[in-house]
Design a protein around this motif. Structure first.
Motif, mmCIF file in Angstrom:
data_model
loop_
_atom_site.group_PDB
_atom_site.id
_atom_site.type_symbol
_atom_site.label_atom_id
_atom_site.label_comp_id
_atom_site.label_asym_id
_atom_site.label_seq_id
_atom_site.Cartn_x
_atom_site.Cartn_y
_atom_site.Cartn_z
ATOM 1 N N VAL A 1 -0.951 -10.296 -2.489
ATOM 2 C CA VAL A 1 -1.208 -9.078 -3.256
ATOM 3 C C VAL A 1 -0.274 -7.989 -2.752
ATOM 4 O O VAL A 1 -0.388 -7.544 -1.603
ATOM 5 N N VAL A 2 0.671 -7.599 -3.590
ATOM 6 C CA VAL A 2 1.586 -6.505 -3.276
ATOM 7 C C VAL A 2 1.005 -5.250 -3.900
ATOM 8 O O VAL A 2 0.804 -5.188 -5.118
ATOM 9 N N MET A 3 0.712 -4.262 -3.094
ATOM 10 C CA MET A 3 0.025 -3.078 -3.590
ATOM 11 C C MET A 3 0.996 -2.042 -4.150
ATOM 12 O O MET A 3 2.031 -1.772 -3.542
ATOM 13 N N GLU A 4 0.652 -1.511 -5.325
ATOM 14 C CA GLU A 4 1.474 -0.468 -5.935
ATOM 15 C C GLU A 4 1.587 0.744 -5.019
ATOM 16 O O GLU A 4 2.608 1.425 -4.991
ATOM 17 N N THR A 5 0.504 1.010 -4.296
ATOM 18 C CA THR A 5 0.450 2.161 -3.395
ATOM 19 C C THR A 5 0.358 1.670 -1.960
ATOM 20 O O THR A 5 -0.562 0.935 -1.604
ATOM 21 N N GLN A 6 1.326 2.054 -1.145
ATOM 22 C CA GLN A 6 1.296 1.670 0.269
ATOM 23 C C GLN A 6 0.230 2.490 0.995
ATOM 24 O O GLN A 6 0.097 3.695 0.774
ATOM 25 N N LEU A 7 -0.559 1.829 1.844
ATOM 26 C CA LEU A 7 -1.654 2.504 2.533
ATOM 27 C C LEU A 7 -1.335 2.677 4.012
ATOM 28 O O LEU A 7 -0.835 1.754 4.663
ATOM 29 N N VAL A 8 -1.683 3.846 4.536
ATOM 30 C CA VAL A 8 -1.512 4.147 5.962
ATOM 31 C C VAL A 8 -2.875 4.094 6.642
ATOM 32 O O VAL A 8 -3.868 4.592 6.100
ATOM 33 N N ILE A 9 -2.926 3.467 7.816
ATOM 34 C CA ILE A 9 -4.181 3.346 8.564
ATOM 35 C C ILE A 9 -4.009 4.036 9.908
ATOM 36 O O ILE A 9 -3.082 3.726 10.664
ATOM 37 N N LYS A 10 -4.905 4.963 10.191
ATOM 38 C CA LYS A 10 -4.848 5.675 11.466
ATOM 39 C C LYS A 10 -5.092 4.722 12.627
ATOM 40 O O LYS A 10 -5.742 3.678 12.463
ATOM 41 N N PRO A 11 -4.593 5.049 13.810
ATOM 42 C CA PRO A 11 -4.841 4.199 14.978
ATOM 43 C C PRO A 11 -6.328 4.012 15.229
ATOM 44 O O PRO A 11 -7.124 4.941 15.055
ATOM 45 N N GLU A 12 -6.707 2.803 15.609
ATOM 46 C CA GLU A 12 -8.084 2.466 16.003
ATOM 47 C C GLU A 12 -9.100 2.985 14.983
ATOM 48 O O GLU A 12 -10.028 3.704 15.316
ATOM 49 N N SER A 13 -8.911 2.593 13.733
ATOM 50 C CA SER A 13 -9.804 3.045 12.668
ATOM 51 C C SER A 13 -9.943 1.929 11.627
ATOM 52 O O SER A 13 -9.277 0.903 11.699
#
Length: 199
Positions: free
Chosen positions: A37-49
């Motif tokens: 699954v290639v996402m249209e919107t790239q997602l950012v994940i905060k450290p340790e979350s």
């Protein structure tokens, strides 16, 4: 016995068994078992979350023979053209079914030929992560029915460190209360796809 015929294909069906059409993930398993699954919107994940979101999985129509308890897929009515791509190196990489999906923050109804699928991401590292591709093995991915809609099995992504994430099945439906479709039985938890790029 009776003969079932459709689109030039014939099946001789024994007494006590029947033909049924059921949704299946849109992939040709003679090419690969891996779906990306290639996402249209790239997602950012905060450290340790942790974060969660929803994606779309395309569905073809499987033609199954069944005795009411056991199911055997005979062939597929394709609804979507298939594209494939290489993940990793030519020597050690894997071929996956390439699919671009919208990303949703909340559950929603989709078209009948798409399955809403929840993705849970846990970033265990102290660095910022980003997710733009998720690859899973369709052999361990179940489908569920909820209010006459098809939903997928929740996928869990565990980002262990920069450049290493594990994509796991969970045996849990995307929507609580959804009913497991009997032709996609739950598999033993513990299977995963290791991703070293795109996390």
């Amino acid at each position: 016995m009776y003969t079932y015929e459709e689109n030039g294909k014939k099946i001789l069906v024994p007494d006590g068994m029947s033909i049924i059409k059921l949704p299946v993930v849109s992939i040709n398993t003679s090419v690969t078992n891996f779906f990306g699954v290639v996402m249209e919107t790239q997602l950012v994940i905060k450290p340790e979350s942790e974060i969660s979101f929803y994606v779309e999985i395309p569905l073809d129509l499987g033609i199954f023979v069944t005795d009411g308890k056991r199911y055997r897929q005979m062939f597929v009515e394709e609804r979507f053209p298939k594209k494939y791509s290489l993940y990793g190196s030519i020597q050690n990489g894997l071929i996956y079914r390439y699919w671009v999906s919208k990303v949703y923050e909340e559950p929603r109804d989709l078209e009948n030929n798409l399955a809403l699928t929840k993705v849970e991401v846990k970033n265990e590292d102290a660095t910022i992560g980003d997710i733009r591709l998720i690859i899973f093995d369709v052999r361990y991915f179940s489908l569920f029915e909820y209010n006459n809609k098809i939903v997928g099995e929740t996928l869990r992504v565990e980002r262990l460190k920069k450049g290493l994430a594990l994509v796991k099945s969970t045996n849990r439906p995307t929507i609580n209360g959804a009913r497991l479709m009997p032709h996609t039985p739950l598999d033993v938890i513990g299977k995963y796809v290791e991703m070293e790029e795109g996390t």
